[in-house]
Scaffold this motif. Sequence first.
Motif, PDB file in Angstrom:
ATOM      1  N   ALA A 120      46.442  38.648  39.750  1.00  0.00           N
ATOM      2  CA  ALA A 120      46.034  37.260  39.950  1.00  0.00           C
ATOM      3  C   ALA A 120      46.639  36.338  38.923  1.00  0.00           C
ATOM      4  O   ALA A 120      46.428  35.140  38.981  1.00  0.00           O
ATOM      5  CB  ALA A 120      44.510  37.144  39.929  1.00  0.00           C
ATOM      6  N   ARG A 144      38.464  38.396  38.464  1.00  0.00           N
ATOM      7  CA  ARG A 144      39.596  37.603  38.959  1.00  0.00           C
ATOM      8  C   ARG A 144      40.903  37.941  38.243  1.00  0.00           C
ATOM      9  O   ARG A 144      41.735  37.084  37.967  1.00  0.00           O
ATOM     10  CB  ARG A 144      39.316  36.103  38.834  1.00  0.00           C
ATOM     11  CG  ARG A 144      38.082  35.651  39.595  1.00  0.00           C
ATOM     12  CD  ARG A 144      37.903  34.157  39.504  1.00  0.00           C
ATOM     13  NE  ARG A 144      36.702  33.724  40.197  1.00  0.00           N
ATOM     14  CZ  ARG A 144      36.616  33.484  41.499  1.00  0.00           C
ATOM     15  NH1 ARG A 144      37.696  33.658  42.250  1.00  0.00           N
ATOM     16  NH2 ARG A 144      35.472  33.101  42.046  1.00  0.00           N
ATOM     17  N   GLU A 166      44.004  40.233  42.959  1.00  0.00           N
ATOM     18  CA  GLU A 166      43.693  39.656  44.267  1.00  0.00           C
ATOM     19  C   GLU A 166      43.904  40.717  45.328  1.00  0.00           C
ATOM     20  O   GLU A 166      44.926  41.418  45.308  1.00  0.00           O
ATOM     21  CB  GLU A 166      44.582  38.449  44.555  1.00  0.00           C
ATOM     22  CG  GLU A 166      44.300  37.254  43.663  1.00  0.00           C
ATOM     23  CD  GLU A 166      45.175  36.073  44.026  1.00  0.00           C
ATOM     24  OE1 GLU A 166      46.042  36.249  44.917  1.00  0.00           O
ATOM     25  OE2 GLU A 166      45.008  34.993  43.425  1.00  0.00           O
ATOM     26  N   THR A 219      44.420  41.154  49.231  1.00  0.00           N
ATOM     27  CA  THR A 219      44.838  40.329  50.369  1.00  0.00           C
ATOM     28  C   THR A 219      45.166  41.209  51.566  1.00  0.00           C
ATOM     29  O   THR A 219      45.313  42.438  51.448  1.00  0.00           O
ATOM     30  CB  THR A 219      46.070  39.480  50.004  1.00  0.00           C
ATOM     31  OG1 THR A 219      47.152  40.343  49.661  1.00  0.00           O
ATOM     32  CG2 THR A 219      45.761  38.550  48.840  1.00  0.00           C
TER      33      THR A 219
END
Length: 287
Positions: free
Chosen positions: A283, A265, A268, A270
Amino acid sequence: MSTELTPGAPQELALPQSEASDLPEVVDGVAVARLYGEPLFKLPQDLYIPPDALEVFLEAFQGPLDLLLYLIRRQNFNILDIPLAEVTQQYLSYVEQIRRHNLELASEYLLMAAMLIEIKSRMLLPPKKADPNSEPEDPRAELVRRLLEYEKIKLAARRLDELPVLGRDFLRAQIHIEQSLTPRLPEVSADDLRAVWADMMRRAQLKQHHKISREQLSVREYMSHLLRRLQGQRYVEFEDLFELDRGPQVLVVSFIAMLELARERLVEITQAEAFAPIYVRLAYTPA
C-alpha cells in the motif's frame, strides 16, 4: 322517478335480443329515446334541465384589458387615439351579455366600463391648463399606457408558450457516464477470503506429514516476511504468499499476519473482477 335526457336526436339503449323482441311496435310516432327498453314519444314532465347546463363561449378573454384590446385591434383603431364612444358602446354590449349569466364575472368588467365612461366625460369637459406653455393632459394616456404594457406581456407570454417545454414537446434523455478516470477494482469481501482460505486449507491437508514437532511461530516475524516478499513486486497472487508444504500451523500464522498488514493499511488486497484471482500489493512505495 326523475330522469334526465338530452333533447335532440333520438337515443337508444343497447338491449339483448330477447328483451328487444318484447318491445311494442311504434305505429303513430317516432320515439325520441328509450328508457329501460320502453320507447318514449315525448319528454317526461318532471325532466329538469338547469339553465346553465349548456354554455357556449364564442370568445374567451382573460380580463377587461384583454377584451378592450381585442375590440381595438379587431377594428384596426389607433391605440394612441382610441374612439372611446364606439369602443365603450361595444364594450358595454359584451358586458351586458355576460352580466345576465354570471354577475361575479361581470363585476371586474363593469369597473372597466365605469373607467371608460369617466374618461369620455373628462374628454367632453374643457381641459385644465396648469401651465400655459404645456399641452393639456390627455385623459386616455393612462389607459393607453396600461393597454400597451398588457399587449407586450401578452405577446411575450405567447412566445414563451411556443418554446419547447420539457414533458410537453420533448423528454429528457438520461444516460449514465462514468466520470472517474482511474479504474475502480472490485473490493474483496470477507466471503471471498474465506473461500480462498478454505481451499488452501484443503490443499494443505493433502500435503501434511505425520511428524510431531514444536515450532515457535511469531506473527510479527511473518508480517516482516510478507513485506519482504512484496517488495519490488507490482502484484503477487494471494496463494503464492503462503508455503503450503509447511503445514496448517504456518498457514494460520501467515494468514493472521496478512490480516494484520491489511488492517494496518500496509498492504492492499485487490481483485480485477468477480471470481478472478486475488492479488496482494504494497500500500506504500518503499524508499
